[in-house]
Motif scaffolding. Structure first.
Motif, PDB file in Angstrom:
ATOM      1  N   ARG A  28      37.132 -18.538  85.376  1.00  0.00           N
ATOM      2  CA  ARG A  28      36.050 -19.191  84.647  1.00  0.00           C
ATOM      3  C   ARG A  28      36.668 -20.203  83.690  1.00  0.00           C
ATOM      4  N   PHE A  29      36.541 -21.483  84.020  1.00  0.00           N
ATOM      5  CA  PHE A  29      37.218 -22.521  83.225  1.00  0.00           C
ATOM      6  C   PHE A  29      36.573 -22.643  81.842  1.00  0.00           C
ATOM      7  N   ASN A  30      37.422 -22.746  80.849  1.00  0.00           N
ATOM      8  CA  ASN A  30      36.976 -22.864  79.463  1.00  0.00           C
ATOM      9  C   ASN A  30      37.326 -24.269  78.972  1.00  0.00           C
ATOM     10  N   SER A  31      36.327 -24.977  78.426  1.00  0.00           N
ATOM     11  CA  SER A  31      36.553 -26.374  78.004  1.00  0.00           C
ATOM     12  C   SER A  31      37.585 -26.477  76.886  1.00  0.00           C
ATOM     13  N   GLU A  32      37.892 -25.358  76.247  1.00  0.00           N
ATOM     14  CA  GLU A  32      38.913 -25.386  75.186  1.00  0.00           C
ATOM     15  C   GLU A  32      40.335 -25.369  75.755  1.00  0.00           C
ATOM     16  N   TRP A  33      40.470 -25.033  77.046  1.00  0.00           N
ATOM     17  CA  TRP A  33      41.800 -25.054  77.651  1.00  0.00           C
ATOM     18  C   TRP A  33      42.285 -26.506  77.744  1.00  0.00           C
ATOM     19  N   ASN A  61      43.853 -24.737  87.506  1.00  0.00           N
ATOM     20  CA  ASN A  61      42.537 -24.633  86.871  1.00  0.00           C
ATOM     21  C   ASN A  61      42.137 -25.929  86.169  1.00  0.00           C
ATOM     22  N   HIS A  62      43.116 -26.728  85.790  1.00  0.00           N
ATOM     23  CA  HIS A  62      42.830 -28.044  85.208  1.00  0.00           C
ATOM     24  C   HIS A  62      42.559 -29.092  86.278  1.00  0.00           C
ATOM     25  N   TYR A  71      47.397 -21.903  85.908  1.00  0.00           N
ATOM     26  CA  TYR A  71      46.831 -22.625  84.758  1.00  0.00           C
ATOM     27  C   TYR A  71      46.719 -24.119  85.076  1.00  0.00           C
ATOM     28  N   SER A  89      42.599 -16.694  76.228  1.00  0.00           N
ATOM     29  CA  SER A  89      41.451 -16.442  77.114  1.00  0.00           C
ATOM     30  C   SER A  89      41.836 -16.604  78.587  1.00  0.00           C
ATOM     31  N   PHE A  90      42.806 -17.499  78.880  1.00  0.00           N
ATOM     32  CA  PHE A  90      43.279 -17.637  80.272  1.00  0.00           C
ATOM     33  C   PHE A  90      44.147 -16.435  80.654  1.00  0.00           C
ATOM     34  N   GLN A 146      42.134 -13.536  81.707  1.00  0.00           N
ATOM     35  CA  GLN A 146      41.625 -13.636  83.081  1.00  0.00           C
ATOM     36  C   GLN A 146      42.731 -13.344  84.095  1.00  0.00           C
TER      37      GLN A 146
END
Length: 694
Positions: A35-40, A289-290, A286, A353-354, A357
């Motif tokens: 679940r991608f987080n915009s803060e990453w 995911n970007h 990681y 958070s990554f 997961q």
């Protein structure tokens, strides 16, 4: 046999029971989606590969626990355990049922795994569907079942799609490649060689940057957009079962870097990976995911339940990053030791958070694997429990039916297959059966054995695997073959990395050659052999012809580069051939028939220059009744070409004819029988010599 295309399958036709609903659901839904987080945030480019390797405590703990579960199998014979787990595999009848009802082209376990990935996720991007054009690249692809599976999927689900593909793998025709890391099954590749790319050096090694770039450029030349890349690579971890992720990670990095340079925006990447405990895998996931809008980890039902294999399915490649900016830094560690000694990103820049997961995902697949290992162990200890086996029989039948129903699998016409039905009829001998003997503990003990124990072990292998196999030796004194008066030959050169050593060959039953190599791998054994080696005598009485000349080529000295030795022997042979008169017969001793260069040379001699060729069981080749000196002009052309590249340390002539000419029919079979007989007898002679000396 023909294919029916009408819908002939419905769920009602299959045996079904609610009793196993939960188990079926679990088997067919082993998946995790990030679940991608915009803060990453993507780490700054200058920080890449600047940090030392790091560990995450929770992941290290999982790794330790998994290795403990796997270590319980150390003392099991690999053959016995594999046989047991095959019987316990709930998807064990899928392949059989698919073959009976669908009979697809080149069905293997990889075929069924890829088909699941294709059906479970929308792997054909909407851009390709709209344009009705798809270009795909398949890395580390041998023997090619992902390609035939994709073809079947497209023919059923994207009927109007124009599809082009390119594949890469370690080249089974390059004798410098190790058989343990290479799949040498070329049944499909042999017919589709124009669509395979082995890089600039012909090795097929994707971990070489120049090879990678050549493959990227070739794939892009097939169409404006490459919308699908698959990568199914692995490295033999039999001696390091507790370090599978570390051993394979550098290859996965090379696969991903190659894929990222090839894919167009919107494209799909599917690649195999194993566990997710190490910094290298965490970092790559990681990064992905970007770069992709959706990243999934999936274990197909037809993937062996007790192993760590999973597939990353990355959908909708983003176009918000200029990859060219990152190429220099990606190249700096590509295929180098630096990749294992540094970390792509430092732990500090990976968001908590990554990592959470990653831990969830790793724990889920760890649990699945440990559950299966424990169940299989229990079942092994309770082999007399009939109810246990009765349930497994039911589950296997249901899973096979469910597989066909769930993925709406139907036959396609032979005309829709890549090879139009050719592979259904083909019955090629597999010269490299992939099997291993004994338990992990026994294989570890071999290195600690005394010389006498090692000798006993090698003798046991010779007796069990080689002397009992009737398909691997010439029974008559000489096997004859006549020239071909209708043949028209064109010299076609293959260039590549000069052979330092012959590690593999398409012209021999691999277990024989492995034993031969294992004997010579022991320095003490090699010294005994080289010191006491007696040259086999030629039994001229066994020939129908009178020998005019004998050419005894020198033994290969292992300190030399093999390619230098090979080309020197070629010049010696050519020089003697030019001295022959019409009607004379030449006896060849020590002529190495493991490499495509030498085999293609012998093909020219036997098919054009001599009336007949004899392969003697004592290890000699008889070239009988020389026809015409002018026919040697083919060898002159080869000689000139070898001289041209002699000063180039990175390039040599590897083959003089297309493999489709030499690797088929009576000539090919005779070469294989000759090598099997020669090296089997060598192994027997070496082991006897060593036994007498110890």
């Amino acid at each position: 046999m023909f294919h029916k295309t009408e819908s002939m399958f419905s769920r009602q036709k299959f045996y079904r029971s609610d009793e196993f609903d939960d188990e079926l659901n679990d088997l067919f839904n082993k998946k995790y989606q990030f679940r991608f987080n915009s803060e990453w945030k993507m780490p700054a480019r200058e920080s890449w590969f600047s940090a030392p390797p790091w560990k995450v405590k929770a992941l290290e703990s999982l790794k330790t626990r998994l290795n403990f579960h796997k270590s319980q199998l150390n003392d099991f014979s690999i053959e016995e355990w594999s046989s047991h787990t095959r019987r316990r595999n709930p998807a064990g009848e899928v392949g059989w049922k698919v073959r009976c009802l669908i009979n697809p082209e080149f069905l293997t376990q990889a075929w069924t795994k890829f088909y699941e990935c294709a059906c479970t996720y929308s792997i054909v991007p909407k851009e390709a569907s709209a344009a009705k054009k798809l270009v795909s690249l398949h890395l580390c692809e041998a023997p090619g079942a992902f390609i035939t599976s994709l073809n079947h999927y497209l023919k059923l689900n994207h009927r109007d799609m124009q599809w082009s593909w390119l594949a890469n793998t370690l080249n089974p025709y390059y004798e410098g490649n190790s058989p343990s890391n290479m799949i040498s099954d070329d049944r499909f590749m042999y017919h589709t060689l124009d669509s395979w790319h082995f890089g600039v050096d012909s090795t097929g090694n994707l971990m070489d940057w120049e090879n990678s770039q050549a493959i990227v450029n070739k794939a892009k030349s097939l169409g404006k957009q490459v919308m699908l890349v698959t990568a199914d690579g692995s490295i033999d971890c039999l001696q390091k079962p507790d370090a599978q992720e570390e051993v394979t990670s550098p290859l996965h990095y090379c696969e991903i870097v190659t894929a990222l340079q090839t894919l167009s925006p919107g494209g799909t990447l599917i690649f195999k990976l194993f566990t997710m405990f190490e910094h290298s895998t965490v970092n790559l996931l990681y990064l992905l995911n970007h770069l992709f809008k959706e990243v999934n980890i999936y274990k197909p039902v037809t993937s062996r339940q007790g192993n760590s294999e999973v597939y990353a399915i990355c959908l909708r490649y983003k176009d918000n990053i200029n990859l060219d900016e990152y190429i220099p830094i990606l190249k700096s560690t590509y295929g180098t030791e630096l990749y294992s000694k540094t970390s792509l990103f430092s732990l500090e820049v990976i968001p908590e958070s990554f990592l959470k997961q990653i831990e969830e995902c790793a724990y889920y697949f760890y649990s699945v694997q440990c559950h299966v290992i424990n169940n299989n162990l229990q079942a092994y200890l309770m082999q007399n429990n009939i109810a246990l086996h009765r349930d497994m029989k039911k589950i296997r039948a249901i899973v096979a039916s469910e597989y066909i129903w769930k993925y709406d699998l139907k036959p396609i016409e032979y005309e829709q297959e890549i090879l139009k039905g050719a592979l259904h009829e083909e019955n090629k001998i597999n010269t490299n059966p992939r099997y291993h003997r004994g338990s992990y503990t026994e294989r570890q003990l071999y290195s600690k054995m005394s010389l006498k124990e090692k000798l006993k072990n090698l003798n046991a292998f010779l007796q069990a695997e080689l002397l009992s196999n009737p398909l691997i030796l010439i029974n008559e004194p000489i096997r004859w073959m006549s020239k071909d008066d209708t043949l028209k030959l064109n010299i076609v050169f293959t260039y590549g990395l000069p052979l330092q050593k012959v590690n593999s060959s398409k012209f021999i039953f691999v277990p024989i050659f492995k034993l031969y190599q294992q004997i010579l791998a022991e320095e003490e054994f090699k010294e005994i052999i080289l010191y006491k080696q007696s040259r086999g005598q030629v039994n001229v009485k066994d020939t129908d012809s009178e020998i005019s000349k004998v050419l005894l080529l020198p033994e290969y000295q292992y300190k030399d580069c093999y390619n230098v030795y090979e080309k020197s022997c070629f010049k010696t042979l050519l020089s003697l051939l030019k001295q022959l008169e019409k009607g004379e017969t030449l006896l060849l001793k020590n002529f190495n028939t493991l490499t495509h260069f030498n085999v293609s040379t012998l093909y020219i001699l036997s098919k054009l220059c001599f009336e007949k060729t004899g392969f003697a069981s004592c290890g000699s080749i008889i070239l009988s009744n020389f026809q015409d000196k002018s026919l040697l002009n083919h060898l002159d052309i080869i000689d000139i070409e070898c001289d041209k590249v002699r000063c180039d340390k990175s390039k040599d002539v590897l083959n003089n004819l297309p493999v489709q000419v030499t690797n088929d029919g009576e000539f090919f079979n005779n070469i294989v029988f000759y090598n099997n007989t020669f090296y089997r007898n060598k192994c027997m002679e070496y082991l006897f010599t060593i036994e007498q000396s110890l």
